[in-house]
Design a protein around this motif. Structure first.
Motif, PDB file in Angstrom:
ATOM      1  N   CYS A 267     -40.682 -28.228   6.338  1.00 26.11           N
ATOM      2  CA  CYS A 267     -41.136 -28.609   4.994  1.00 26.11           C
ATOM      3  C   CYS A 267     -40.802 -27.521   3.980  1.00 26.11           C
ATOM      4  CB  CYS A 267     -42.642 -28.897   4.996  1.00 26.11           C
ATOM      5  SG  CYS A 267     -43.088 -30.460   5.785  1.00 26.11           S
ATOM      6  N   TRP A 268     -40.907 -26.272   4.395  1.00 29.92           N
ATOM      7  CA  TRP A 268     -40.560 -25.167   3.498  1.00 29.92           C
ATOM      8  C   TRP A 268     -39.084 -25.243   3.111  1.00 29.92           C
ATOM      9  CZ3 TRP A 268     -42.578 -21.978   0.263  1.00 29.92           C
ATOM     10  CH2 TRP A 268     -41.856 -20.870  -0.172  1.00 29.92           C
TER      11      TRP A 268
ATOM     12  N   SER B  27     -38.514 -28.238   0.811  1.00 29.16           N
ATOM     13  CA  SER B  27     -39.029 -28.044  -0.554  1.00 29.16           C
ATOM     14  C   SER B  27     -38.179 -27.047  -1.338  1.00 29.16           C
ATOM     15  CB  SER B  27     -40.492 -27.609  -0.535  1.00 29.16           C
ATOM     16  OG  SER B  27     -40.642 -26.324   0.017  1.00 29.16           O
TER      17      SER B  27
ATOM     18  N   LYS C 266     -38.656 -31.102  -6.743  1.00 28.95           N
ATOM     19  CA  LYS C 266     -39.616 -32.195  -6.931  1.00 28.95           C
ATOM     20  C   LYS C 266     -40.429 -32.478  -5.669  1.00 28.95           C
ATOM     21  CE  LYS C 266     -36.665 -34.485 -10.290  1.00 28.95           C
ATOM     22  NZ  LYS C 266     -35.781 -35.635 -10.480  1.00 28.95           N
ATOM     23  N   LEU C 267     -39.985 -31.935  -4.553  1.00 27.71           N
ATOM     24  CA  LEU C 267     -40.645 -32.173  -3.273  1.00 27.71           C
ATOM     25  C   LEU C 267     -41.775 -31.170  -3.096  1.00 27.71           C
ATOM     26  CD1 LEU C 267     -38.771 -32.902   0.004  1.00 27.71           C
ATOM     27  CD2 LEU C 267     -40.828 -31.549  -0.005  1.00 27.71           C
ATOM     28  N   SER C 268     -42.947 -31.673  -2.829  1.00 30.31           N
ATOM     29  CA  SER C 268     -44.136 -30.833  -2.657  1.00 30.31           C
ATOM     30  C   SER C 268     -44.253 -30.356  -1.209  1.00 30.31           C
ATOM     31  CB  SER C 268     -45.386 -31.626  -3.051  1.00 30.31           C
ATOM     32  OG  SER C 268     -46.544 -30.978  -2.591  1.00 30.31           O
ATOM     33  N   TYR C 269     -44.188 -29.048  -1.030  1.00 34.92           N
ATOM     34  CA  TYR C 269     -44.358 -28.458   0.300  1.00 34.92           C
ATOM     35  C   TYR C 269     -45.706 -28.874   0.891  1.00 34.92           C
ATOM     36  CZ  TYR C 269     -45.624 -24.969   3.778  1.00 34.92           C
ATOM     37  OH  TYR C 269     -46.061 -24.360   4.932  1.00 34.92           O
ATOM     38  N   GLY C 270     -46.769 -28.762   0.103  1.00 30.79           N
ATOM     39  CA  GLY C 270     -48.111 -29.096   0.587  1.00 30.79           C
ATOM     40  C   GLY C 270     -48.224 -30.542   1.020  1.00 30.79           C
ATOM     41  N   PHE C 271     -47.638 -31.447   0.244  1.00 28.94           N
ATOM     42  CA  PHE C 271     -47.662 -32.866   0.603  1.00 28.94           C
ATOM     43  C   PHE C 271     -46.912 -33.086   1.907  1.00 28.94           C
ATOM     44  CE2 PHE C 271     -45.948 -37.121   0.743  1.00 28.94           C
ATOM     45  CZ  PHE C 271     -47.038 -37.913   0.414  1.00 28.94           C
ATOM     46  N   CYS C 272     -45.750 -32.467   2.026  1.00 35.23           N
ATOM     47  CA  CYS C 272     -44.926 -32.617   3.232  1.00 35.23           C
ATOM     48  C   CYS C 272     -45.706 -32.191   4.476  1.00 35.23           C
ATOM     49  CB  CYS C 272     -43.647 -31.790   3.075  1.00 35.23           C
ATOM     50  SG  CYS C 272     -42.508 -31.872   4.477  1.00 35.23           S
TER      51      CYS C 272
ATOM     52  N   ASN D 294     -46.078 -42.221  -6.832  1.00 33.50           N
ATOM     53  CA  ASN D 294     -45.874 -40.784  -6.603  1.00 33.50           C
ATOM     54  C   ASN D 294     -45.783 -40.458  -5.114  1.00 33.50           C
ATOM     55  OD1 ASN D 294     -45.845 -40.219  -9.349  1.00 33.50           O
ATOM     56  ND2 ASN D 294     -48.028 -39.783  -9.428  1.00 33.50           N
TER      57      ASN D 294
ATOM     58  N   GLN E  89     -42.490 -38.983  -3.049  1.00 31.76           N
ATOM     59  CA  GLN E  89     -42.536 -37.801  -2.189  1.00 31.76           C
ATOM     60  C   GLN E  89     -42.044 -38.109  -0.773  1.00 31.76           C
ATOM     61  OE1 GLN E  89     -43.433 -34.375  -2.640  1.00 31.76           O
ATOM     62  NE2 GLN E  89     -43.041 -35.025  -4.745  1.00 31.76           N
TER      63      GLN E  89
END
Length: 175
Positions: free
Chosen positions: A27-28, A31, A36-42, A158, A162
């Motif tokens: 995920c890091w 992101s 636009k890609l959220s690390y936390g969401f991933c 949203n 993601q």
């Protein structure tokens, strides 16, 4: 008996942390490739799946496309229920119908993307996921055409965005 339990527990904890570390690292990297890609969401999305211990980017692509398919099915269901609501204006209902068609079409495209990916056709998988990414943007934008109307699907749009962004980033990492 106690001795036999502890090594299994240690092995299980080691396995969980390795899977979690792999997800977090992936995920890091994803992101970093897409602002636009959220690390936390991933991380939250992938770690919330019970018993998922992906060990390769390919497994993550497969998982994220399947999660997106499930999410898309849910959005189609939400829209179906919203269309039964009599409080929406004609414009809002027309927008919702368009959103319904966009997301319904996205379901077959996502299945095509998954099939292409499993066939090692990364370019087609990338094209298909990129194409369905526009569904949420188009859906959202339609409501903006008429001043004062808010899209009732903004949160869903949203999340959908993601999920697709994660899939795209992971597909790119497979190249």
């Amino acid at each position: 008996m106690k001795f036999a339990f502890y090594p299994r527990l240690i092995f299980l904890l080691f396995q969980c942390s390795n899977g979690s570390d792999f997800v977090r690292q992936s995920c890091w990297e994803a992101s970093k490739s897409d602002p636009k890609l959220s690390y936390g969401f991933c991380v939250a999305c992938l770690e919330s799946i019970p018993k998922s211990q992906p060990t390769s980017i390919e497994e993550l692509v497969d998982m994220t496309i399947q999660i997106t398919e499930s999410n898309t099915t849910n959005i189609v269901s939400i829209i179906s229920k919203l269309l039964q609501n009599q409080t929406f204006t004609q414009h809002e209902k027309a927008c919702l119908k368009d959103c319904f068609h966009l997301y319904s079409d996205a379901l077959s495209e996502l299945q095509d993307a998954l099939n292409a990916f499993k066939s090692k056709d990364l370019d087609t998988a990338n094209i298909k996921v990129s194409a369905v990414l526009d569904a949420c943007v188009t859906c959202e934008d339609q409501f903006k055409d008429k001043k004062g109307e808010a899209c009732p699907l903004t949160n869903d749009n949203n999340i959908y965005f993601q999920l697709n962004a994660i899939s795209l980033a992971f597909i790119q990492m497979c190249h």
